[in-house]
Design an enzyme around this catalytic site. Sequence first.
Site, mmCIF file in Angstrom:
data_model
loop_
_atom_site.group_PDB
_atom_site.id
_atom_site.type_symbol
_atom_site.label_atom_id
_atom_site.label_comp_id
_atom_site.label_asym_id
_atom_site.label_seq_id
_atom_site.Cartn_x
_atom_site.Cartn_y
_atom_site.Cartn_z
ATOM 1 N N GLY A 79 -26.245 55.404 36.568
ATOM 2 C CA GLY A 79 -25.226 54.490 35.940
ATOM 3 C C GLY A 79 -24.106 55.701 35.918
ATOM 4 O O GLY A 79 -22.838 55.098 36.245
ATOM 5 N N ASP A 80 -23.898 55.953 35.162
ATOM 6 C CA ASP A 80 -22.793 57.509 34.241
ATOM 7 C C ASP A 80 -22.146 57.867 35.656
ATOM 8 O O ASP A 80 -20.903 58.165 35.785
ATOM 9 C CB ASP A 80 -23.007 57.996 33.403
ATOM 10 N N ALA A 81 -23.151 58.547 36.674
ATOM 11 C CA ALA A 81 -22.711 58.887 38.040
ATOM 12 C C ALA A 81 -22.177 57.679 39.017
ATOM 13 O O ALA A 81 -21.111 58.493 39.182
ATOM 14 C CB ALA A 81 -23.804 59.256 38.643
ATOM 15 N N PRO A 127 -18.164 55.674 37.286
ATOM 16 C CA PRO A 127 -16.649 56.112 38.323
ATOM 17 C C PRO A 127 -16.620 56.206 39.603
ATOM 18 O O PRO A 127 -15.737 56.502 39.405
ATOM 19 C CB PRO A 127 -16.825 57.885 38.129
ATOM 20 N N GLN A 136 -22.002 49.271 33.699
ATOM 21 C CA GLN A 136 -22.607 49.937 34.324
ATOM 22 C C GLN A 136 -23.886 48.751 35.083
ATOM 23 O O GLN A 136 -24.623 49.048 35.782
ATOM 24 C CB GLN A 136 -24.155 50.677 33.336
#
Lengths: 403, 125
Positions: free
Chosen positions: A172-174, A177, A204
Amino acid sequence: MAGALEGIRVIDFSWVVAGPTLTRYLGDFGAEVIKVESHTHSDQMRSMPPYKDGKPGLNRSAPWANLNCNKYAVSINLKHPKGTELVKRLISQADAVVENFTPGTMDKWGLGYEDLVKVKPDIIMVSISIFGQTGPYKRRSGIGAFAEGMSGLINLFGWPDRSPSYFQLVVGDALVPFFGVSSLLAALEHRDRTGQGQWLDLNQLDVCSYLMAPLLLDSAINGREALRCGNYSPASSPHAVYPCSGEDRWCAISVSSDEEWLNLCAAMGDPDWSHDPKFATFAARTANEEELDKLISSWTAQFSPEELMHLLQKRGVPAGAVLSGRWIYSDPQLQHREAVWYMDHAEIGRMGYYTTPFQLSSTPAEPRLPPPCLGEHNEHVCTEILKMSTEEFVQLFNEGVFV
Amino acid sequence: DKVDIFSESQEVINRLEKSIGSFFLSKAKQELAEGAAERRILLGCIDNMKDLFQNPQLASGFWKEIEHPELNRSLTYPGLFVRSSSVEGGIRGRAPLIGEHNCEIYSEIGISKDQILSLNQAGVI
């Protein structure tokens, strides 16, 4: 060289991974990204090991450094009324604000979207969260893994006969963005055409769930629930990672046609077992995949992943070496792509930074600035960008606005 | 006793997980999620596709009904990856049929209907 986003100014309250990754991409392409922190509330990532020489420090974390090059940093006390005033002054001269706090946090500081619009009517605010700015879960605490679980992603990883496995990446963090960059650019373009800003709710849960489209449609229309399947593929057989020589080294092989299957057999020297009818067709190979993988593994074990990859690719069989750690740094393709930038930093010294994973031909991403020490650009931002007099800056400094 | 899960032995982890695990086995997933949220405990569910369609957080705004005239029905799609305060976004329509927008796009770039017809007859489009 001027970057594609030269002239765009972003005030960046974000921390940890998702927000800083987004703003790093913007900085890579020349946007002026100004991180707002304080010594009491610095980017939590600054406390993430490994540190330079194993010695902790707010400017010594490798993972933090990798995500925060190409940015400026100011340290401002948001509890001080002149601190909030200063930040609003910065925002009045900015194009966008990025933050990833729990929904409601920026409102509490008087820096919510409704507050910012009073300071700059066409401001674009990007708020990143786990579940979203509205809805029954908006106030729930969570980490990225919760969105990955709730979106159905984690349920897909692992083996059919075992419970779900987790993957080491922060998916999700990747991903957020990338969607954030495209959304922000679209919002800037919309603003240039109409004069209208907006508040973007990027979370997310939406992003990870959006990826599930084919599986969601399969469930809704065909009543089929996606199951865990290890490394298998519904479209290819064999399709797995195979052991190679060396410790914990592997090569991925994927065969999607009878032609590729015959090429693989030829590469293996046409062993007797490869003529067995139980491997002759895609359906047959799928039915006997476990046995097939064992047989292929006994052949692959003699090669290094790189040898095997090149050997098979020359024979028209898709194959890819599985790389990690130092093997990534020495891969010739990644070296050619200049996948690592080297920059000097005041406390870390020389370090490698992952290059932006997408490139523009005329205005490539560049290593412009090493990651900023906490509050490093207080004076620069105040005197050069806000055109404050040195006297005024010193006055604010003495009043405790920069902490 | 303090436990550092990053350096603890698998035996200790197994023992911890067994006792926590038996509590989890005694409750339904939704009950655990609601109980955790009330008590501000970090707990995340592992959901499947059916669960997504029931998810109350996704229920507002995430799904879009898209017409499929060729199937004589509409289908529910995941409709967006970002929400905006003022601009409508996300999925507008289904994936195109091959050549579906020939007339529309070619006429936009100044190719007349007659030219489109001749190009079609010549096997160009």
